[in-house]
Design a protein around this motif. Structure first.
Motif, PDB file in Angstrom:
ATOM      1  N   ASP A   1       0.844  -1.194   0.000  1.00  0.00           N
ATOM      2  CA  ASP A   1       0.000   0.000   0.000  1.00  0.00           C
ATOM      3  C   ASP A   1       0.885   1.251   0.000  1.00  0.00           C
ATOM      4  O   ASP A   1       2.113   1.168   0.100  1.00  0.00           O
ATOM      5  CB  ASP A   1      -0.950  -0.004   1.210  1.00  0.00           C
ATOM      6  CG  ASP A   1      -0.207  -0.079   2.546  1.00  0.00           C
ATOM      7  OD1 ASP A   1       0.995   0.269   2.585  1.00  0.00           O
ATOM      8  OD2 ASP A   1      -0.831  -0.472   3.540  1.00  0.00           O
ATOM      9  N   THR A   2       0.262   2.412  -0.087  1.00  0.00           N
ATOM     10  CA  THR A   2       1.020   3.664  -0.217  1.00  0.00           C
ATOM     11  C   THR A   2       1.847   3.952   1.029  1.00  0.00           C
ATOM     12  O   THR A   2       2.989   4.434   0.936  1.00  0.00           O
ATOM     13  CB  THR A   2       0.055   4.830  -0.493  1.00  0.00           C
ATOM     14  OG1 THR A   2      -0.727   4.514  -1.652  1.00  0.00           O
ATOM     15  CG2 THR A   2       0.819   6.116  -0.752  1.00  0.00           C
ATOM     16  N   ASP A   3       1.321   3.665   2.211  1.00  0.00           N
ATOM     17  CA  ASP A   3       2.080   3.905   3.442  1.00  0.00           C
ATOM     18  C   ASP A   3       3.397   3.125   3.429  1.00  0.00           C
ATOM     19  O   ASP A   3       4.458   3.652   3.797  1.00  0.00           O
ATOM     20  CB  ASP A   3       1.255   3.504   4.668  1.00  0.00           C
ATOM     21  CG  ASP A   3       0.099   4.450   4.935  1.00  0.00           C
ATOM     22  OD1 ASP A   3       0.152   5.586   4.428  1.00  0.00           O
ATOM     23  OD2 ASP A   3      -0.840   4.050   5.637  1.00  0.00           O
ATOM     24  N   THR A   4       3.308   1.870   3.005  1.00  0.00           N
ATOM     25  CA  THR A   4       4.514   1.036   2.982  1.00  0.00           C
ATOM     26  C   THR A   4       5.475   1.510   1.904  1.00  0.00           C
ATOM     27  O   THR A   4       6.697   1.531   2.109  1.00  0.00           O
ATOM     28  CB  THR A   4       4.135  -0.429   2.755  1.00  0.00           C
ATOM     29  OG1 THR A   4       3.169  -0.820   3.729  1.00  0.00           O
ATOM     30  CG2 THR A   4       5.361  -1.319   2.873  1.00  0.00           C
ATOM     31  N   HIS A   5       4.938   1.893   0.723  1.00  0.00           N
ATOM     32  CA  HIS A   5       5.805   2.416  -0.332  1.00  0.00           C
ATOM     33  C   HIS A   5       6.590   3.634   0.166  1.00  0.00           C
ATOM     34  O   HIS A   5       7.789   3.779  -0.125  1.00  0.00           O
ATOM     35  CB  HIS A   5       4.961   2.810  -1.551  1.00  0.00           C
ATOM     36  CG  HIS A   5       4.536   1.649  -2.388  1.00  0.00           C
ATOM     37  ND1 HIS A   5       3.350   1.611  -3.089  1.00  0.00           N
ATOM     38  CD2 HIS A   5       5.135   0.450  -2.642  1.00  0.00           C
ATOM     39  CE1 HIS A   5       3.243   0.467  -3.731  1.00  0.00           C
ATOM     40  NE2 HIS A   5       4.310  -0.251  -3.479  1.00  0.00           N
ATOM     41  N   GLU A   6       5.921   4.518   0.893  1.00  0.00           N
ATOM     42  CA  GLU A   6       6.613   5.705   1.400  1.00  0.00           C
ATOM     43  C   GLU A   6       7.699   5.320   2.403  1.00  0.00           C
ATOM     44  O   GLU A   6       8.815   5.853   2.364  1.00  0.00           O
ATOM     45  CB  GLU A   6       5.611   6.660   2.067  1.00  0.00           C
ATOM     46  CG  GLU A   6       6.279   7.916   2.600  1.00  0.00           C
ATOM     47  CD  GLU A   6       5.324   8.805   3.386  1.00  0.00           C
ATOM     48  OE1 GLU A   6       5.758   9.863   3.868  1.00  0.00           O
ATOM     49  OE2 GLU A   6       4.145   8.425   3.530  1.00  0.00           O
ATOM     50  N   ARG A   7       7.380   4.374   3.293  1.00  0.00           N
ATOM     51  CA  ARG A   7       8.366   3.961   4.288  1.00  0.00           C
ATOM     52  C   ARG A   7       9.592   3.344   3.592  1.00  0.00           C
ATOM     53  O   ARG A   7      10.732   3.631   3.942  1.00  0.00           O
ATOM     54  CB  ARG A   7       7.732   2.952   5.248  1.00  0.00           C
ATOM     55  CG  ARG A   7       8.586   2.644   6.456  1.00  0.00           C
ATOM     56  CD  ARG A   7       7.793   2.031   7.601  1.00  0.00           C
ATOM     57  NE  ARG A   7       7.134   0.789   7.254  1.00  0.00           N
ATOM     58  CZ  ARG A   7       5.820   0.653   7.046  1.00  0.00           C
ATOM     59  NH1 ARG A   7       5.025   1.716   7.143  1.00  0.00           N
ATOM     60  NH2 ARG A   7       5.301  -0.506   6.732  1.00  0.00           N
TER      61      ARG A   7
END
Length: 963
Positions: free
Chosen positions: A701-707
């Motif tokens: 998901d986007t949160d994980t991509h950012e991390r």
């Protein structure tokens, strides 16, 4: 009837008692010693050696009778009691008349040796403690102190554990009035030797000053003590490794029953309880059978372990099953049949103690614990008498004249929040034969049962009452087959029937909104289902096929198809119930074993579900089933996996999951990330977007991509060859470990080894190799016992250990070899046959390898190490542990990409993994290498050897730290 209760162990009760211990011969041998000629330090040793020899011989004779002649546990306990009695008499006389003789003892020098507690009752198992009271007329005198001390020193040197007290008669009575434990011990006081008149004074004064007019108080105290003991030990008689003495349904419960009967009725013989109407004749026989079974079992435990062991552990269960004559039958092993007998006996003990104790309680007009003021003046409810807050009937004939009342009394109690009178429960137990084919076919009876099962008023308690009374198993004979059915593994904590009733209780609490915080999705979904009756019946039947030959889900499906119409369900409800029972394991299998980001996984599961109704029903059943397995089985990780599977499948059924074009979804994922990285330069964004393959962009998901993006940017800015990031994932209840480093063969294996060394247990893993050749691997871990891995010091150690392993400074294999097995030794009795399944159809892009075997520390490291050496690349893993059984699933590809294909390659993988799964102690010893004469090699053979050598060299280079 000879129950052996509280009968003094006299010579008349034993065959050839002198073979156990001949007191006259022992005393004569001691009298023949010339102690005066011995040095001081040797006198005691000479006496002690003689006593040890006689004690050893006596114990050997008792054991011989038990195993060679097959005498009962009751006989063993009486013989052991006789052996200790005789030994104590010899010790008393030796200390009193030879060591500290007194020509003219005063009244104050009198001493009476009294057995109390279980020993006083005549129940002494081979390695039990002995409880003694040294009874004095007044305070202790110097000479009495010498005698008592000498006896205790001898007993300790002989290896006895002694619970002892030295008190005057006045002290005993005063403490008995203040302490219920001392009062109970003195209730069972039995004279052994010494001044009998002193003991008699204690007995008479105890009865007149302590026992008189305190029966109600004693009953209440002992029942409270029993309840607290049950809570302390798990409050279930269906424990995985039950305590046969202290646990619910064990010997202590039988003792409690007899204490109360003796205190109230002043009886020393269970036969008198029949004469007094406390026991019916058949109940007395059940009491006797239960007691003899438990005594025999306890003797086996003591003899086999060589100590005072009261816990029936896994290894002892298997060993004792054979000793007690149980054999394997179709559908159930010898140990399961033995444990089923044990649980049925424990159930009988529970029923007997509940009925008799409650009857005594009622006779002494003790107020029941739960009183409903609104019903104080009501004398009847729906045709049943109300006595206090308990339902009853006028007599046992009511149930045989109107058999449906055997069900209706439970339904009425449930409806009006009432208990059932113990007298009525006794009559119910005596009338079970009235539940026949006619009643089972009665539509009214079946409708009444379904009302109880699906009632908004605590169906769990009602079903448990019916099960305890024997009604449930008679009304549903298929359920009767799983009553007390043990599941011989470390995963299930209860018998099948108890687990099933617990599951009904969980489902009810979910529906009532009492578990919304722990199970939010099922708490919402259950109110959207249309087949509520089918759901409750499916939970009741989901394990009903266990203990029979064949797949229990398929057997249960056939039972549901047969039973549903009888219980009044429509054709649609019957079909739904049968489908749920057949597929009740599917949701947990997919959630815990499959990659939920794999499109085909969700598509196949959704095709099996077919509708949102079935998805909701199966979710509720799955949650209830897992939560009812036992304490600690449900956790946030499992909850998160089930939620993710539910949401993905819901989206797929609605036509939205993975429906869009792959390129468009990748594009949207990148756009969403770009919005989060507004502080990055265009060049940094472009470089990062180019790193990931489509599978990476679709897999998070986007949160994980950012991390991930910020971890990678920081690593490159700092030019770090290895980055390890840790965080606690509260959503899943795990610690998340992210490793970013250069990819190479065997990387997953080394990280798995490092995590094992650090004390972390991997729950799942996802592995991605980026276009720049760097690996971005994510591991979700818990501690080795399944608890949270969230302490900062432990997370910091993970990073350190991974760095040392990847740098070659720490060898996981050597570190893990130093450690003992993570399973207690008694668990080694479980043998899980190794199984390796390799499937190329489950996933579009990966070969899926599932391995099953017995868990042990470092197993995952060994498995992944083997895959690495077979040139198999691991792209994802789902790790599950069910008690002693581990189920690991790997999503893999060939070293050059694509699925692993070729029959020879697949066969090699299966063979090698099966070797790893085999318990080390079960592996055959490797034969010595044969020495052969050198032979000429063909050109082709030489070529193959060269290629093999290259692979071996590469493997050696890749695994230098693992050898």
């Amino acid at each position: 009837m000879d129950t052996g209760l509280l009968e003094p162990p006299t010579q008349h009760q034993l065959r050839t008692p002198h073979a156990v211990l001949d007191r006259a011969a022992l005393q004569a041998e001691l009298a023949g010693l010339d102690l005066e000629s011995q040095p001081d330090h040797a006198r005691r040793t000479v006496v002690l050696d003689i006593l040890k020899r006689h004690l050893k011989a006596g114990r050997a004779e008792i054991r011989r009778r038990f195993y060679d002649e097959g005498v009962s546990g009751a006989s063993v306990m009486r013989a052991t009691c006789y052996l200790v009695d005789e030994l104590l008499r010899v010790l008393h006389d030796h200390a009193s008349f030879r060591l500290y003789p007194l020509a003219n003892p005063s009244m104050g020098e009198r001493l009476s040796l009294v057995a109390v507690g279980g020993y006083g009752r005549g129940e002494l198992a081979p390695h039990s403690d002995i409880d003694l009271l040294f009874l004095l007329p007044y305070k202790m005198t110097p000479r009495s102190e010498q005698v008592v001390e000498e006896m205790l020193y001898f007993l300790w040197d002989l290896g006895f554990k002694v619970g002892h007290a030295t008190r005057s008669v006045d002290d005993c009575l005063r403490q008995a009035k203040a302490d219920i434990t001392i009062r109970t011990n003195l209730l069972e006081a039995r004279w052994i030797w010494g001044d009998h008149a002193l003991y008699q004074e204690l007995r008479e004064r105890y009865e007149s000053e302590v026992q008189a007019d305190t029966a109600a108080q004693f009953i209440e105290a002992k029942l409270h003590e029993r309840d607290e003991r049950h809570k302390r030990l798990g409050d279930s008689r269906y424990q995985l490794e039950p305590n046969i003495k202290e646990g619910k349904g064990g010997l202590r419960d039988l003792s409690t029953l007899f204490w109360i009967a003796k205190y109230v009725y002043r009886v020393d013989d269970a036969a008198r309880l029949v004469d007094l109407g406390v026991f019916a004749q058949d109940e007395a026989k059940r009491f006797e059978k239960a007691q003899n079974f438990l005594w025999t079992l306890r003797c086996h435990l003591h003899f086999q372990t060589g100590r005072s062991e009261e816990r029936l552990t896994f290894d002892m269960q298997k060993q004792i099953a054979g000793l007690m004559g149980y054999h394997d039958h179709a559908g159930s092993s010898a140990v399961e049949r033995f444990m089923k007998h044990y649980y049925l006996v424990a159930k009988d003990v529970g029923e007997l103690t509940r009925i008799v104790c409650a009857q005594l309680e009622a006779e002494h007009r003790r107020r029941a614990r739960f009183r409903l003021p609104t019903l104080k003046r009501r004398r009847s409810v729906e045709g049943f008498k109300v006595e206090g807050d308990r339902l009853s009937v006028s007599g046992p004939e009511v149930f045989c004249e109107q058999p449906i009342k055997l069900l209706k009394i439970f339904a009425t109690a449930q409806k009006h929040d009432l208990d059932i009178h113990p007298r009525a429960l006794r009559w119910i137990a005596q009338s079970l034969r009235c539940i026949d084919r006619k009643l089972r076919a009665d539509p009214k009876a079946n409708a009444l049962f379904m009302e109880m099962l699906t009632s908004p008023k605590d169906p769990e308690t009602t079903l448990r009452r019916m099960n305890e009374a024997g009604v449930l198993g008679r009304f549903l004979p298929d359920f009767g087959r799983i009553v007390a059915q043990m599941q011989y593994n470390m995963y299930h904590h209860y018998t099948v029937d108890e687990h099933t009733i617990f599951a009904i209780g969980v489902l009810h609490r979910i529906e009532q909104g009492l578990m919304a915080e722990e199970t939010p999705i099922s708490s919402e979904a259950i109110h959207k289902v249309h087949s509520r009756r089918a759901l409750y019946l499916a939970v009741l039947l989901h394990d009903i096929g266990k203990g029979r030959a064949g797949n229990h889900s398929e057997v249960g499906e056939q039972i549901a198809l047969k039973l549903g119409p009888r219980l009044g369900l429509s054709d649609e409800e019957v079909e739904t119930t049968a489908w749920l029972v057949r597929h009740h394991l599917d949701m947990s299998a997919v959630a815990f074993k499959r990659d939920l980001e794999e499109p085909k996984t969700i598509q196949d599961f959704a095709a099996n579900m077919q509708s949102m109704e079935r998805l909701r029903l199966l979710l509720c059943l799955t949650v209830a089933d897992i939560r009812a397995v036992g304490p600690g089985t449900w956790n946030d990780w499992k909850a998160a996996l089930l939620r993710d599977l539910y949401w993905h499948t819901e989206e797929e059924l609605a036509g939205g999951f993975h429906a869009e074009a792959r390129d468009l979804r990748v594009k949207r994922a990148k756009q969403a990330l770009a919005e989060r990285l507004a502080d990055w330069t265009p060049q940094e964004l472009e470089a990062h977007m180019a790193r990931g393959y489509p599978s990476y962009w679709l897999g998070w998901d986007t949160d994980t991509h950012e991390r991930h993006a910020r971890i990678i940017r920081r690593a490159e800015c700092e030019d770090r060859p290895l980055t390890v990031e840790t965080r606690v994932d509260t959503y899943r209840g795990v610690a998340e470990i992210i490793v970013y480093t250069a990819d190479h063969a065997g990387l997953f294996s080394r990280i798995a080894g490092a995590l094992a060394v650090a004390g972390a247990s991997i729950s799942a893993a996802r592995i991605f190799t980026l276009k720049n050749g760097m690996a971005l691997d994510t591991f979700w871990v818990r501690d080795a016992q399944g608890g949270p891995f969230d302490r900062p010091d432990r997370l910091a150690r993970v990073s350190s250990v991974i760095e040392r392993v990847l740098a070659g400074r720490l060898n996981p294999m050597h570190e893990l070899a130093k450690r003992r097995s993570g399973l207690p030794s008694r668990y080694t009795v479980f043998k899980v046959p190794p199984r390796v399944l390799i499937d190329n159809k489950i996933s579009d892009r990966h070969t899926v390898i599932e391995v099953n075997g017995r868990d042990r520390p470092g197993l995952l490291y060994e498995l992944t190490r083997a895959l690495s050496r077979l040139n198999v690349m691991i792209h994802g893993a789902k790790i599950s542990t069910f008690g002693e059984r581990v189920v690991d699933v790997f999503y893999v590809q060939a070293v050059l990409g694509g699925k692993v294909e070729g029959e020879a390659k697949i066969r090699r993988i299966r063979q090698r993994l099966a070797e790893v799964l085999t318990d080390p102690e079960c592996r055959p010893a490797k034969p010595p290498k044969a020495v052969t004469e050198p032979v000429a090699e063909t050109k082709a053979a030489t070529g193959r050897k060269t290629v093999a050598a290259k692979h071996a060299k590469a493997d050696s280079k890749n695994d230098t730290i693992s050898e």
